[in-house]
Write an enzyme that holds these catalytic residues in place. Structure first.
Site, PDB file in Angstrom:
ATOM      1  N   LYS A 147      -8.615  -6.783  -7.225  1.00 30.05           N
ATOM      2  CA  LYS A 147      -9.537  -7.044  -6.108  1.00 30.05           C
ATOM      3  C   LYS A 147     -10.955  -7.237  -6.635  1.00 30.05           C
ATOM      4  O   LYS A 147     -11.398  -6.502  -7.517  1.00 30.05           O
ATOM      5  CB  LYS A 147      -9.560  -5.846  -5.149  1.00 30.05           C
ATOM      6  CG  LYS A 147      -8.303  -5.674  -4.304  1.00 30.05           C
ATOM      7  CD  LYS A 147      -8.417  -6.460  -3.016  1.00 30.05           C
ATOM      8  CE  LYS A 147      -7.292  -6.135  -2.053  1.00 30.05           C
ATOM      9  NZ  LYS A 147      -7.002  -7.250  -1.135  1.00 30.05           N
ATOM     10  N   HIS A 178      -7.737  -0.201  -1.244  1.00 27.26           N
ATOM     11  CA  HIS A 178      -7.787  -1.587  -0.769  1.00 27.26           C
ATOM     12  C   HIS A 178      -9.198  -2.108  -0.548  1.00 27.26           C
ATOM     13  O   HIS A 178      -9.576  -3.178  -1.017  1.00 27.26           O
ATOM     14  CB  HIS A 178      -6.988  -1.717   0.534  1.00 27.26           C
ATOM     15  CG  HIS A 178      -7.096  -3.076   1.148  1.00 27.26           C
ATOM     16  ND1 HIS A 178      -8.112  -3.429   2.032  1.00 27.26           N
ATOM     17  CD2 HIS A 178      -6.343  -4.191   0.993  1.00 27.26           C
ATOM     18  CE1 HIS A 178      -7.958  -4.688   2.393  1.00 27.26           C
ATOM     19  NE2 HIS A 178      -6.892  -5.179   1.776  1.00 27.26           N
ATOM     20  N   GLN A 186      -1.164  -9.940  -9.119  1.00 31.60           N
ATOM     21  CA  GLN A 186      -1.560 -10.851  -8.034  1.00 31.60           C
ATOM     22  C   GLN A 186      -3.080 -10.833  -7.885  1.00 31.60           C
ATOM     23  O   GLN A 186      -3.734  -9.817  -8.137  1.00 31.60           O
ATOM     24  CB  GLN A 186      -0.920 -10.391  -6.718  1.00 31.60           C
ATOM     25  CG  GLN A 186      -1.130  -8.908  -6.469  1.00 31.60           C
ATOM     26  CD  GLN A 186      -0.833  -8.420  -5.059  1.00 31.60           C
ATOM     27  OE1 GLN A 186      -0.811  -9.184  -4.117  1.00 31.60           O
ATOM     28  NE2 GLN A 186      -0.642  -7.113  -4.917  1.00 31.60           N
ATOM     29  N   ASP A 245       4.328  -2.902   5.390  1.00 38.45           N
ATOM     30  CA  ASP A 245       3.935  -1.493   5.518  1.00 38.45           C
ATOM     31  C   ASP A 245       5.150  -0.664   5.925  1.00 38.45           C
ATOM     32  O   ASP A 245       5.124   0.559   5.844  1.00 38.45           O
ATOM     33  CB  ASP A 245       2.863  -1.346   6.604  1.00 38.45           C
ATOM     34  CG  ASP A 245       1.575  -2.068   6.245  1.00 38.45           C
ATOM     35  OD1 ASP A 245       1.304  -2.268   5.053  1.00 38.45           O
ATOM     36  OD2 ASP A 245       0.828  -2.439   7.182  1.00 38.45           O
ATOM     37  N   GLU A 272      -2.629  -5.816  -7.493  1.00 35.52           N
ATOM     38  CA  GLU A 272      -3.651  -6.810  -7.124  1.00 35.52           C
ATOM     39  C   GLU A 272      -4.998  -6.475  -7.760  1.00 35.52           C
ATOM     40  O   GLU A 272      -5.484  -5.343  -7.672  1.00 35.52           O
ATOM     41  CB  GLU A 272      -3.806  -6.874  -5.599  1.00 35.52           C
ATOM     42  CG  GLU A 272      -4.877  -7.895  -5.215  1.00 35.52           C
ATOM     43  CD  GLU A 272      -5.014  -8.138  -3.715  1.00 35.52           C
ATOM     44  OE1 GLU A 272      -4.187  -7.630  -2.929  1.00 35.52           O
ATOM     45  OE2 GLU A 272      -5.969  -8.841  -3.342  1.00 35.52           O
ATOM     46  N   GLU A 297       3.084  -1.591  -4.147  1.00 36.57           N
ATOM     47  CA  GLU A 297       1.914  -2.470  -4.268  1.00 36.57           C
ATOM     48  C   GLU A 297       0.647  -1.647  -4.429  1.00 36.57           C
ATOM     49  O   GLU A 297       0.418  -0.685  -3.694  1.00 36.57           O
ATOM     50  CB  GLU A 297       1.782  -3.356  -3.029  1.00 36.57           C
ATOM     51  CG  GLU A 297       0.835  -4.523  -3.253  1.00 36.57           C
ATOM     52  CD  GLU A 297      -0.302  -4.653  -2.250  1.00 36.57           C
ATOM     53  OE1 GLU A 297      -0.420  -3.821  -1.343  1.00 36.57           O
ATOM     54  OE2 GLU A 297      -1.096  -5.587  -2.405  1.00 36.57           O
ATOM     55  N   ARG A 306       0.831  -1.223   0.000  1.00 34.32           N
ATOM     56  CA  ARG A 306       0.000   0.000   0.000  1.00 34.32           C
ATOM     57  C   ARG A 306       0.860   1.267   0.000  1.00 34.32           C
ATOM     58  O   ARG A 306       0.438   2.321   0.491  1.00 34.32           O
ATOM     59  CB  ARG A 306      -0.972   0.017   1.172  1.00 34.32           C
ATOM     60  CG  ARG A 306      -1.772  -1.276   1.290  1.00 34.32           C
ATOM     61  CD  ARG A 306      -2.802  -1.230   2.400  1.00 34.32           C
ATOM     62  NE  ARG A 306      -3.313  -2.586   2.661  1.00 34.32           N
ATOM     63  CZ  ARG A 306      -4.277  -2.896   3.495  1.00 34.32           C
ATOM     64  NH1 ARG A 306      -4.887  -1.936   4.160  1.00 34.32           N
ATOM     65  NH2 ARG A 306      -4.669  -4.133   3.677  1.00 34.32           N
TER      66      ARG A 306
END
Ligand code: G3P
Ligand code: CA
Length: 344
Positions: free
Chosen positions: A177, A112, A213, A306, A175, A97, A71
């Site tokens: 999501k 996220h 991912q 993080d 990613e 990321e 993040r």
């Protein structure tokens, strides 16, 4: 007699061709990856049934430990915002990321949660907002870090804004999501990466510019169909990883370069098992140095954190240590290009 001689000659030529093919054909990427190492390990009698090591067709990522700024740098700036990525990139992370969600009008944005509440103080799902509406929200709303004022009213970035800001100066670990709720995410992602010419590129250390991912195998397979040869990481939660059979790993090998696992569910034995199948093992999310050291010693290939500053400190120390026996062979570089540092 002549016929026998001709037959023997043809047979010898055939054997030579097959042998050369075997030597050249295992690793299409050819960057000295884990598959070769594991083939050696397997020859020496690995405990697991990884057979001949990596034969997946999925590209190898790296043999060292990669640092993944989870993040961005969320202790220093609000998660998943441009300033957060700038700090992570400035510190020298191998990867920033991004978690992608899709807006009501089909734009990929980096956030996220499925809902906007936790980070922005707004209400409802990202997918119920148009981009214009989403841009009215304050992505710094819940940031409790030292420089709260500095990041007040920072916006949720679109994927394209991030790619525009950083171009090919960083590597992206992206990613997908909730792809089942938002059909078309994969195509939108590939289109954006094409637009910014980031597909199938490597950085100066040989790392892929982009790793994709997802917890969703069908989403990863969809990416593979659209754009074969991209490094894909299959994410697991603790429960799903606990029931991962050898057959399931073999199926996974057909599309993934590796797995992303919650670190608490991973033992050294499990890491060895996955390595015997030629899979990279990245663990999420480790935020203290002692545990980072422990998992590097276990042999993981990447760590989501993080606290990218702390992980990089460890990697620097290990690389500089004369007794270093780990696989740190690449010094992460700080970059002045992004200016903003936690200490500014
Ligand atoms: O992507 C690896 C890790 O980030 C998965 O967990 O919930 O932080 O996206 P999450
Ligand atoms: Ca993630």
């Amino acid at each position: 007699m002549g016929n026998i001689k001709n037959f023997l000659l043809s047979f010898t030529i055939l054997l030579t061709i097959i042998s050369a093919g075997c030597q050249n054909g295992v690793h299409p990427e050819g960057i000295g990856g884990k598959g070769e190492t594991n083939s050696e390990e397997n020859k020496e009698g690995s405990e697991y049934a990884g057979e001949s090591g990596k034969e997946t067709g999925a590209p190898t990522i790296e043999t060292g430990v990669i640092s993944i700024a989870h993040r961005g740098a969320p202790f220093f700036a609000p998660e998943h915002t441009i300033p957060s990525y700038e700090i992570a990139a400035g510190l020298g992370a191998d990867y920033i990321e991004l978690d992608l969600q899709m807006t009501k009008d089909g734009v990929l944005v980096s956030i996220h949660d499925k809902t906007v509440g936790r980070t922005t103080g707004g209400q409802g799902e990202v997918a119920s907002y148009t981009l214009k509406e989403l841009k009215r929200l304050d992505a710094g709303h819940s940031f409790a870090g030292r420089e709260r004022k500095r990041y007040a009213h920072v916006k949720i970035p679109t994927l394209e804004e991030v790619l525009e800001r950083f171009g090919d100066s960083v590597n992206y670990y992206i990613e997908i999501k909730n792809p089942a709720d938002n059909p078309g995410m994969e195509k939108a992602l590939i289109d954006a990466l094409k637009k910014f010419q980031l597909l199938h590129k490597k950085d100066k250390n040989g790392l892929p510019k982009v790793i994709i991912q997802s917890f969703s195998p069908s989403s990863l397979k969809s990416v593979q169909r659209m754009e074969p040869g991209l490094p894909l990481i299959r994410l697991f939660n603790e429960k799903d990883f606990a029931s991962l059979t050898d057959d399931a790993i073999k199926e996974l090998q057909t599309y993934a370069s590796g797995v992303g696992l919650p670190y608490r569910s991973v033992t050294k034995k499990e890491i060895d098992r996955l390595h015997s199948y030629g899979l990279d093992v990245h663990v999420y999310t480790i935020n203290d140095k002692k545990t980072m050291e422990q998992y590097i010693d276990y042999g993981v290939d990447g760590i989501f954190t993080d606290h990218i500053d702390q992980l990089l400190e460890i990697l620097h120390m290990r690389q500089n240590s004369p007794n270093e026996k780990s696989r740190i062979h690449r010094l992460p570089q700080k970059s002045d290009e992004f200016g903003i540092r936690p200490s500014d």
